[in-house]
Design a protein around this motif. Structure first.
Motif, PDB file in Angstrom:
ATOM      1  N   ARG A  79      -6.840   4.546   5.454  1.00 31.66           N
ATOM      2  CA  ARG A  79      -6.915   4.517   3.950  1.00 31.66           C
ATOM      3  C   ARG A  79      -5.521   4.990   3.505  1.00 31.66           C
ATOM      4  O   ARG A  79      -4.622   4.376   2.768  1.00 31.66           O
ATOM      5  CB  ARG A  79      -7.786   5.132   3.381  1.00 31.66           C
ATOM      6  N   HIS A  80      -4.832   6.061   4.186  1.00 37.12           N
ATOM      7  CA  HIS A  80      -3.989   7.011   3.725  1.00 37.12           C
ATOM      8  C   HIS A  80      -2.566   5.934   4.096  1.00 37.12           C
ATOM      9  O   HIS A  80      -1.478   5.868   3.115  1.00 37.12           O
ATOM     10  CB  HIS A  80      -3.672   8.445   4.063  1.00 37.12           C
ATOM     11  N   ILE A  83      -2.133   3.151   1.806  1.00 38.50           N
ATOM     12  CA  ILE A  83      -1.575   3.609   0.537  1.00 38.50           C
ATOM     13  C   ILE A  83      -0.083   3.905   0.544  1.00 38.50           C
ATOM     14  O   ILE A  83       0.473   3.225  -0.378  1.00 38.50           O
ATOM     15  CB  ILE A  83      -2.316   4.697  -0.007  1.00 38.50           C
ATOM     16  N   ILE A  87       2.547   1.384  -1.453  1.00 41.80           N
ATOM     17  CA  ILE A  87       3.585   1.689  -2.400  1.00 41.80           C
ATOM     18  C   ILE A  87       5.160   1.525  -1.904  1.00 41.80           C
ATOM     19  O   ILE A  87       5.915   1.124  -2.740  1.00 41.80           O
ATOM     20  CB  ILE A  87       3.295   3.345  -2.426  1.00 41.80           C
TER      21      ILE A  87
END
Length: 189
Positions: A79-80, A83, A87
């Protein structure tokens, strides 16, 4: 203009749909590029396009990394990283938009005259539903960093006949006039 030739050294006729504005603009841009690179024997520089290609390559690399990371570490674990990659991708696309808007500015050819250390940049635009072809040629002297510009706005009917054939000789004459006027400005200074 015998620049576009086949094996028999006869000019190749460029025929387009004269009602398609982007096809008209692209055909005229190609004819201008041929005059600068073939008639005047200037070397085409791809540095401007390479910048765009580098930004796109980094963005694709970020997307590929996210795909591989998610494959090796399924979603909850990744997940991180995802992200950060998403971005980063959107930031790179924003930079690409800024690059094409403010750096490229519609420039379709950069030609370098190595004998005189001149850089010729040609950009153009053709408004939607308009017949006026606008060409801007910027010349920069590498030694003195001086800058000169010349432009014209003419109807596309001046360069394309009834059948949609691009009249390369007329384009060559117009570019030669601009070329000579810019060079004579340099001598006058």
């Amino acid at each position: 203009m015998p620049s576009k030739t086949n094996n028999k050294e006869t000019p190749i006729e460029v025929k387009i749909n004269k009602w398609d504005g982007s096809a008209v603009k692209n055909a005229l841009d190609d004819a201008v590029k041929d005059v600068l690179t073939e008639k005047f024997n200037y070397q085409e520089s791809f540095a401007l396009m390479d910048g765009r290609l580098a930004l796109c390559s980094v963005a694709v690399g970020v997307a590929m990394f996210a795909l591989l990371w998610d494959y090796l570490n399924p979603f909850p674990k990744s997940r991180h990283v995802l992200i950060i990659c998403v971005i980063s991708y959107f930031v790179l696309m924003g930079l690409l938009s800024l690059y094409t808007t403010y750096k490229e500015k519609g420039i379709f050819v950069v030609a370098v005259d190595k004998t005189k250390n001149l850089v010729w940049e040609a950009s153009s635009y053709l408004q939607k539903y308009d017949d006026k072809y606008n060409l801007i040629i910027n010349v920069t002297d590498k030694k003195t960093k001086s800058f000169r510009a010349a432009s014209f706005t003419k109807s596309v009917a001046n360069f394309i006949d009834q059948n949609g054939v691009v009249l390369n000789d007329l384009i060559e004459n117009e570019i030669t006039k601009i070329h000579n006027s810019v060079l004579s400005e340099k001598k006058d200074k």
